[in-house]
Write a protein that holds these residues in place. Structure first.
Motif, mmCIF file in Angstrom:
data_model
loop_
_atom_site.group_PDB
_atom_site.id
_atom_site.type_symbol
_atom_site.label_atom_id
_atom_site.label_comp_id
_atom_site.label_asym_id
_atom_site.label_seq_id
_atom_site.Cartn_x
_atom_site.Cartn_y
_atom_site.Cartn_z
ATOM 1 N N UNK A 120 0.812 -1.208 0.000
ATOM 2 C CA UNK A 120 0.000 0.000 0.000
ATOM 3 C C UNK A 120 0.852 1.267 0.000
ATOM 4 N N UNK A 121 0.354 2.283 -0.717
ATOM 5 C CA UNK A 121 0.957 3.612 -0.624
ATOM 6 C C UNK A 121 0.688 4.132 0.788
ATOM 7 N N UNK A 122 1.660 4.764 1.411
ATOM 8 C CA UNK A 122 1.502 5.181 2.808
ATOM 9 C C UNK A 122 0.383 6.208 2.971
ATOM 10 N N UNK A 123 -0.251 6.176 4.138
ATOM 11 C CA UNK A 123 -1.325 7.125 4.437
ATOM 12 C C UNK A 123 -0.824 8.561 4.349
ATOM 13 N N UNK A 124 0.417 8.784 4.773
ATOM 14 C CA UNK A 124 0.969 10.141 4.773
ATOM 15 C C UNK A 124 1.050 10.705 3.354
ATOM 16 N N UNK A 125 1.488 9.873 2.425
ATOM 17 C CA UNK A 125 1.598 10.315 1.026
ATOM 18 C C UNK A 125 0.224 10.662 0.464
ATOM 19 N N UNK A 158 -1.283 14.270 -0.703
ATOM 20 C CA UNK A 158 -1.602 14.413 -2.125
ATOM 21 C C UNK A 158 -3.056 14.825 -2.346
ATOM 22 N N UNK A 159 -3.975 14.241 -1.563
ATOM 23 C CA UNK A 159 -5.400 14.515 -1.753
ATOM 24 C C UNK A 159 -5.950 15.547 -0.770
ATOM 25 N N UNK A 160 -5.066 16.058 0.111
ATOM 26 C CA UNK A 160 -5.445 17.108 1.067
ATOM 27 C C UNK A 160 -6.590 16.654 1.961
ATOM 28 N N UNK A 214 -9.468 9.491 6.751
ATOM 29 C CA UNK A 214 -10.218 9.417 5.489
ATOM 30 C C UNK A 214 -9.497 8.518 4.495
ATOM 31 N N UNK A 215 -8.172 8.611 4.461
ATOM 32 C CA UNK A 215 -7.380 7.736 3.591
ATOM 33 C C UNK A 215 -7.646 6.276 3.933
#
Length: 219
Positions: free
Chosen positions: A193-198, A202-204, A209-210
């Protein structure tokens, strides 16, 4: 003489096939054909050729576009694909075809084909279609039966059924293996998985929510 419905479908198929032939990017054949040899262990850009003496008409035949695909999924769309992986005669032909089915109010979600330009022709129904350029501009409109719409190679695009009736169409792609990257699935359903922080940055949005969105894509 062909019945009107059969003639119309034949014209649709020709229209769907012609542009990809003209816009081919795949390696060109240096012989009459290069039917894919699925048993070969040779790694090449495409697939190794089968011995011509073992080639039959079946290598150039695909059956399946006469049946609607199952659209009972989260987005309400599905497709039947005839590419190099199921039709060996397409090897070096720089073309593939797809039957697209979209349920009432269903969506063929934003995605891209990194190796092929696409041309969608509506056979029955009406679709809201569009793509986004590298400058962020949306080109979109509603198309109906007999209309065609081109999605340039590599650009994110979609097709949405705004009606209470099922829609289907034929898609031509300028590659024997155009590839498919679904935007939401690739970002929120990647493995690992792409990290939650990234994604949050990226999606503000916040990390909670991620995680909620990731859960919908199996992460």
């Amino acid at each position: 003489m062909a019945r009107p419905s059969s003639l119309f479908l034949a014209l649709v198929l020709v229209a769907a096939m012609a542009p990809p032939m003209a816009l081919a990017f795949d390696p060109s054949s240096l012989q009459d054909f290069c039917v894919a040899d699925y048993t070969s262990n040779v790694f090449v850009n495409g697939m190794a050729c089968k011995d011509p003496s073992k080639v039959t008409a079946d290598d150039f035949t695909f059956s399946g576009f006469h049946r609607p695909s199952d659209t009972s999924n989260a987005v309400g769309s599905n497709s039947t694909l005839a590419d190099i992986h199921v039709l060996p005669g397409l090897n070096t032909a720089a073309i593939s075809l797809v039957r697209l089915d979209v349920a009432p109010f269903g969506l063929n979600p934003p995605h891209t084909h990194p190796r092929g330009t696409e041309m969608l022709t509506v056979v029955e129904g009406q679709l809201y279609v569009g793509f986004v350029t590298t400058a962020g501009k949306l080109h979109a409109k509603v198309i109906s039966r007999g209309d065609a719409f081109v999605y340039p190679k590599g650009l994110v695009h979609f097709a949405f059924n705004l009606t209470p009736r099922p829609v289907w169409g034929i898609v031509g792609l300028s590659s024997q293996n155009p590839g498919l990257i679904r935007v939401a699935d690739s970002i929120f359903g990647a493995s690992p998985a792409v990290t939650d922080e990234v994604l949050a940055k990226a999606f503000r949005i916040d990390a909670a929510t991620v995680q909620m969105i990731k859960a919908k894509f199996g992460n």
